[in-house]
Scaffold this motif. Sequence first.
Motif, mmCIF file in Angstrom:
data_model
loop_
_atom_site.group_PDB
_atom_site.id
_atom_site.type_symbol
_atom_site.label_atom_id
_atom_site.label_comp_id
_atom_site.label_asym_id
_atom_site.label_seq_id
_atom_site.Cartn_x
_atom_site.Cartn_y
_atom_site.Cartn_z
ATOM 1 N N ASP A 5 0.835 -1.195 0.000
ATOM 2 C CA ASP A 5 0.000 0.000 0.000
ATOM 3 C C ASP A 5 0.867 1.241 0.000
ATOM 4 O OD1 ASP A 5 -2.616 -1.119 0.002
ATOM 5 O OD2 ASP A 5 -2.336 -1.680 2.086
ATOM 6 N N ASP A 6 1.773 1.313 -0.972
ATOM 7 C CA ASP A 6 2.588 2.508 -1.055
ATOM 8 C C ASP A 6 1.928 3.497 -2.002
ATOM 9 O OD1 ASP A 6 3.170 1.712 -3.656
ATOM 10 O OD2 ASP A 6 4.996 0.681 -3.040
ATOM 11 N N ASP A 7 2.602 4.602 -2.264
ATOM 12 C CA ASP A 7 2.019 5.651 -3.097
ATOM 13 C C ASP A 7 1.773 5.226 -4.533
ATOM 14 O OD1 ASP A 7 1.948 7.365 -0.955
ATOM 15 O OD2 ASP A 7 3.832 8.365 -1.448
ATOM 16 N N SER A 8 2.462 4.171 -4.994
ATOM 17 C CA SER A 8 2.276 3.748 -6.378
ATOM 18 C C SER A 8 1.054 2.843 -6.556
ATOM 19 C CB SER A 8 3.526 3.028 -6.882
ATOM 20 O OG SER A 8 3.668 1.790 -6.226
ATOM 21 N N THR A 9 0.488 2.355 -5.457
ATOM 22 C CA THR A 9 -0.666 1.458 -5.542
ATOM 23 C C THR A 9 -1.948 2.268 -5.712
ATOM 24 O OG1 THR A 9 0.429 -0.183 -4.161
ATOM 25 C CG2 THR A 9 -1.951 -0.366 -4.367
ATOM 26 N N VAL A 10 -2.686 1.962 -6.766
ATOM 27 C CA VAL A 10 -3.982 2.592 -7.005
ATOM 28 C C VAL A 10 -4.972 2.010 -6.001
ATOM 29 C CG1 VAL A 10 -5.857 2.907 -8.661
ATOM 30 C CG2 VAL A 10 -3.473 2.906 -9.450
ATOM 31 N N GLN A 11 -5.634 2.871 -5.255
ATOM 32 C CA GLN A 11 -6.616 2.451 -4.250
ATOM 33 C C GLN A 11 -8.020 2.559 -4.840
ATOM 34 O OE1 GLN A 11 -5.828 1.245 -1.176
ATOM 35 N NE2 GLN A 11 -3.671 1.465 -1.725
ATOM 36 N N ALA A 12 -8.758 1.463 -4.748
ATOM 37 C CA ALA A 12 -10.120 1.443 -5.274
ATOM 38 C C ALA A 12 -11.003 0.636 -4.338
ATOM 39 C CB ALA A 12 -10.130 0.848 -6.685
ATOM 40 N N LEU A 47 -10.668 5.631 -5.269
ATOM 41 C CA LEU A 47 -10.983 6.512 -4.151
ATOM 42 C C LEU A 47 -10.661 7.951 -4.526
ATOM 43 C CD1 LEU A 47 -10.836 3.740 -2.657
ATOM 44 C CD2 LEU A 47 -9.860 4.978 -0.743
ATOM 45 N N LYS A 48 -11.477 8.868 -4.027
ATOM 46 C CA LYS A 48 -11.161 10.288 -4.121
ATOM 47 C C LYS A 48 -10.229 10.631 -2.962
ATOM 48 C CE LYS A 48 -15.411 11.561 -6.438
ATOM 49 N NZ LYS A 48 -16.632 12.371 -6.420
ATOM 50 N N ARG A 49 -9.508 11.712 -3.089
ATOM 51 C CA ARG A 49 -8.566 12.115 -2.043
ATOM 52 C C ARG A 49 -9.254 12.222 -0.687
ATOM 53 N NH1 ARG A 49 -3.724 14.197 -2.815
ATOM 54 N NH2 ARG A 49 -4.231 14.791 -4.952
ATOM 55 N N GLY A 50 -8.727 11.498 0.305
ATOM 56 C CA GLY A 50 -9.254 11.541 1.659
ATOM 57 C C GLY A 50 -10.497 10.692 1.890
ATOM 58 N N GLU A 51 -10.965 10.000 0.879
ATOM 59 C CA GLU A 51 -12.185 9.206 0.985
ATOM 60 C C GLU A 51 -11.887 7.842 1.621
ATOM 61 O OE1 GLU A 51 -15.963 8.451 -1.961
ATOM 62 O OE2 GLU A 51 -13.973 8.215 -2.822
ATOM 63 N N GLU A 52 -12.768 7.387 2.492
ATOM 64 C CA GLU A 52 -12.655 6.056 3.084
ATOM 65 C C GLU A 52 -13.084 5.013 2.066
ATOM 66 O OE1 GLU A 52 -11.544 5.224 6.150
ATOM 67 O OE2 GLU A 52 -11.054 7.325 6.518
ATOM 68 N N HIS A 53 -12.531 3.815 2.196
ATOM 69 C CA HIS A 53 -12.828 2.748 1.233
ATOM 70 C C HIS A 53 -14.322 2.413 1.143
ATOM 71 C CE1 HIS A 53 -8.468 2.098 1.362
ATOM 72 N NE2 HIS A 53 -8.628 1.497 0.184
ATOM 73 N N LEU A 54 -14.989 2.229 2.271
ATOM 74 C CA LEU A 54 -16.399 1.862 2.234
ATOM 75 C C LEU A 54 -17.247 2.973 1.624
ATOM 76 C CD1 LEU A 54 -18.720 -0.056 2.761
ATOM 77 C CD2 LEU A 54 -18.769 0.733 5.139
ATOM 78 N N ALA A 55 -16.949 4.224 1.967
ATOM 79 C CA ALA A 55 -17.693 5.346 1.380
ATOM 80 C C ALA A 55 -17.508 5.371 -0.135
ATOM 81 C CB ALA A 55 -17.236 6.666 1.995
ATOM 82 N N ALA A 56 -16.292 5.093 -0.586
ATOM 83 C CA ALA A 56 -16.018 5.064 -2.024
ATOM 84 C C ALA A 56 -16.786 3.924 -2.689
ATOM 85 C CB ALA A 56 -14.518 4.906 -2.278
ATOM 86 N N ALA A 57 -16.815 2.759 -2.040
ATOM 87 C CA ALA A 57 -17.518 1.605 -2.604
ATOM 88 C C ALA A 57 -19.000 1.924 -2.797
ATOM 89 C CB ALA A 57 -17.338 0.386 -1.700
ATOM 90 N N LEU A 58 -19.621 2.519 -1.788
ATOM 91 C CA LEU A 58 -21.045 2.845 -1.880
ATOM 92 C C LEU A 58 -21.303 3.958 -2.890
ATOM 93 C CD1 LEU A 58 -21.945 2.580 1.898
ATOM 94 C CD2 LEU A 58 -22.467 0.917 0.087
ATOM 95 N N ARG A 59 -20.404 4.919 -2.971
ATOM 96 C CA ARG A 59 -20.530 5.996 -3.961
ATOM 97 C C ARG A 59 -20.453 5.413 -5.373
ATOM 98 N NH1 ARG A 59 -16.763 8.016 -6.810
ATOM 99 N NH2 ARG A 59 -15.048 7.510 -5.382
ATOM 100 N N GLU A 60 -19.479 4.532 -5.592
ATOM 101 C CA GLU A 60 -19.324 3.926 -6.909
ATOM 102 C C GLU A 60 -20.552 3.097 -7.299
ATOM 103 O OE1 GLU A 60 -17.162 4.271 -9.348
ATOM 104 O OE2 GLU A 60 -15.811 5.623 -8.294
#
Length: 141
Positions: A5-12, A47-60
Motif C-alpha cells: 500500500d505505497d504511493d504507487s498502488t492505485v486504491q479502489a 478513491l477520491k482524495r481523503g475518501e474512506e474505502h467503504l464510502a467510495a464503494a457505496l458511492r461507486e
Amino acid sequence: MTDIDDDSTVQAAGCVLWRRSPFDGQLELCLVHRPKYDDWSHPKGKLKRGEEHLAAALREVEEETGYTAEPGPPLPTMYYLANGRPKRVRYWAAEAVSGVFAPTHEVDRILWLSPTAARNRLTQPRDRTLVDNLLATVRHA
C-alpha cells in the motif's frame, strides 16, 4: 501479489451488489458493463482524495448502477496490475435498497443475474471468487 500500500498502488473500492428478485425472491447479483473496456464487472472505482474505502464503494455503486445500497460484510481484497501499476480493490457485500439505472458514458448497461449466470458473465476470473464469497456470506446472514 503482496499486500502493498505505497504511493504507487492505485486504491479502489467496490461492492458485490445483490437483491432478492422482485419476481421469485431468488438471489440476484448486479453486474455493470463498461463500454470503454467492453467488460462485465462488479461496480467499483478509485478513491477520491481523503475518501474512506467503504464510502467510495457505496458511492461507486450509486454512480454506476443508480442504486443505493446497505453495506454488509467485507469480501476479499483483490490485488492486480492495471495499466502497469499495482491496484488494490477492497470489496463489500451490499444489498440494493432502491434505485433506477440510467446509462452513462462509464456504464452503459447493468444486468441482474442469478449467481451462476453472474459468474459466467464476469469478464475477469478473479471477480468470480467474489461471487463465491458473497454466497457464503448471504447464506449465513
